[in-house]
Design a protein around this motif. Structure first.
Motif, mmCIF file in Angstrom:
data_model
loop_
_atom_site.group_PDB
_atom_site.id
_atom_site.type_symbol
_atom_site.label_atom_id
_atom_site.label_comp_id
_atom_site.label_asym_id
_atom_site.label_seq_id
_atom_site.Cartn_x
_atom_site.Cartn_y
_atom_site.Cartn_z
ATOM 1 N N VAL A 1 0.858 -1.186 0.000
ATOM 2 C CA VAL A 1 0.000 0.000 0.000
ATOM 3 C C VAL A 1 0.891 1.232 0.000
ATOM 4 N N LEU A 2 0.704 2.085 -0.995
ATOM 5 C CA LEU A 2 1.521 3.292 -1.135
ATOM 6 C C LEU A 2 0.620 4.518 -1.052
ATOM 7 N N GLU A 3 0.734 5.241 0.056
ATOM 8 C CA GLU A 3 -0.086 6.435 0.277
ATOM 9 C C GLU A 3 0.744 7.712 0.348
ATOM 10 N N GLU A 4 1.970 7.609 0.825
ATOM 11 C CA GLU A 4 2.813 8.794 0.978
ATOM 12 C C GLU A 4 3.305 9.271 -0.391
ATOM 13 N N ARG B 1 8.289 7.169 -5.956
ATOM 14 C CA ARG B 1 9.262 6.087 -6.139
ATOM 15 C C ARG B 1 8.665 4.975 -6.982
ATOM 16 N N PHE B 2 7.374 4.691 -6.771
ATOM 17 C CA PHE B 2 6.716 3.661 -7.580
ATOM 18 C C PHE B 2 6.738 4.050 -9.052
ATOM 19 N N TRP B 3 6.308 5.272 -9.358
ATOM 20 C CA TRP B 3 6.239 5.686 -10.763
ATOM 21 C C TRP B 3 7.623 5.715 -11.399
ATOM 22 N N ALA B 4 8.639 6.144 -10.643
ATOM 23 C CA ALA B 4 10.003 6.172 -11.176
ATOM 24 C C ALA B 4 10.490 4.759 -11.489
ATOM 25 N N ALA B 5 10.151 3.802 -10.622
ATOM 26 C CA ALA B 5 10.623 2.430 -10.814
ATOM 27 C C ALA B 5 9.808 1.661 -11.840
ATOM 28 N N ALA B 6 8.490 1.870 -11.858
ATOM 29 C CA ALA B 6 7.595 0.995 -12.623
ATOM 30 C C ALA B 6 7.154 1.550 -13.970
ATOM 31 N N GLU C 1 13.471 -3.768 -6.325
ATOM 32 C CA GLU C 1 14.580 -3.134 -5.613
ATOM 33 C C GLU C 1 14.113 -1.890 -4.864
ATOM 34 N N ALA C 2 13.252 -1.098 -5.483
ATOM 35 C CA ALA C 2 12.796 0.146 -4.863
ATOM 36 C C ALA C 2 12.023 -0.098 -3.576
ATOM 37 N N PHE C 3 11.323 -1.245 -3.500
ATOM 38 C CA PHE C 3 10.451 -1.488 -2.351
ATOM 39 C C PHE C 3 10.826 -2.726 -1.536
ATOM 40 N N GLY C 4 11.945 -3.371 -1.860
ATOM 41 C CA GLY C 4 12.387 -4.510 -1.076
ATOM 42 C C GLY C 4 11.420 -5.679 -1.115
ATOM 43 N N VAL C 5 10.820 -5.927 -2.291
ATOM 44 C CA VAL C 5 9.839 -7.007 -2.418
ATOM 45 C C VAL C 5 10.559 -8.355 -2.428
ATOM 46 N N PRO C 6 10.181 -9.280 -1.531
ATOM 47 C CA PRO C 6 10.833 -10.599 -1.503
ATOM 48 C C PRO C 6 10.654 -11.354 -2.817
#
Length: 200
Positions: A50-53, A59-64, A155-160
């Motif tokens: 969940v990305l609210e901040e 960071r999501f848009w830059a990465a994805a 990488e941006a969000f440390g997803v396992p």
């Protein structure tokens, strides 16, 4: 709102009011409804980021986001969404669950699975979020993360490694938007897509 009305009003919304955040209790309802989705063996092999901040959304848009490709207008509206939820599927949760004694499979082979139910079930959860958004008077859009951007997103969000994003969902209050050119195709009528008794 009646369920039939929710289904009729569901649209992929691509432009949002950036000044109206999604209330916390509505975010909680979106997620509470998502985890009510069916799952094979009650494996519940999903995870939701969940990305609210604002910094997290940037960071999501830059990465994805893919660079260029004529998607600037689409991205301009989507970037205004005050909430992004990324549903992930965990294949291992299903393989482990079906190797348990009550399921009767002694190994974790994928050969028995007619389709990857970990993706199907996470898609069910995503649809429940889309419908809940409509019921709450919000707009939402499900979209894919390009395969070449998955590594940067992880990488941006440390997803396992065991969690695979099946897409992402933007949520927020609708703003004026352009209609997708794909809608000119029209909705296929039920009698064109439904067969009764046998296919031909």
């Amino acid at each position: 709102m009646e369920f039939a009305e929710v289904v009729r009003r569901r649209r992929m919304v691509r432009n949002y009011d950036p000044d109206r955040p999604v209330p916390p209790e509505v975010v909680d309802r979106l997620l509470d409804h998502a985890v009510r989705a069916p799952s094979a063996g009650f494996a519940q092999g999903w995870g939701f980021l969940v990305l609210e901040e604002p910094a997290d959304r940037d960071r999501f848009w830059a990465a994805a986001s893919p660079g260029g490709g004529g998607r600037e207008r689409w991205l301009a509206g989507m970037r205004k969404a005050p909430l992004i939820v990324v549903p992930h599927a965990n294949r291992s949760a299903y393989l482990d669950r079906y190797a348990e004694p009550d399921k009767g499979w002694a190994d974790r082979s994928e050969d028995r699975w007619p389709v990857p139910y970990w993706h199907v079930d996470t898609g069910f959860a995503a649809l429940l979020m889309l419908l809940t958004a409509v019921d709450e008077g919000l707009g939402a859009c499900f979209f894919g993360i390009p395969p070449q951007r998955i590594g940067a997103y992880r990488e941006a969000f440390g997803v396992p490694a065991e969690y695979h994003p099946i897409g992402a969902i933007t949520v927020g209050y609708r703003a004026p938007d352009h209609r997708s050119p794909s809608l000119r195709r029209g909705r296929r009528p039920v009698d064109e897509v439904v067969r009764r008794g046998r296919w031909n």
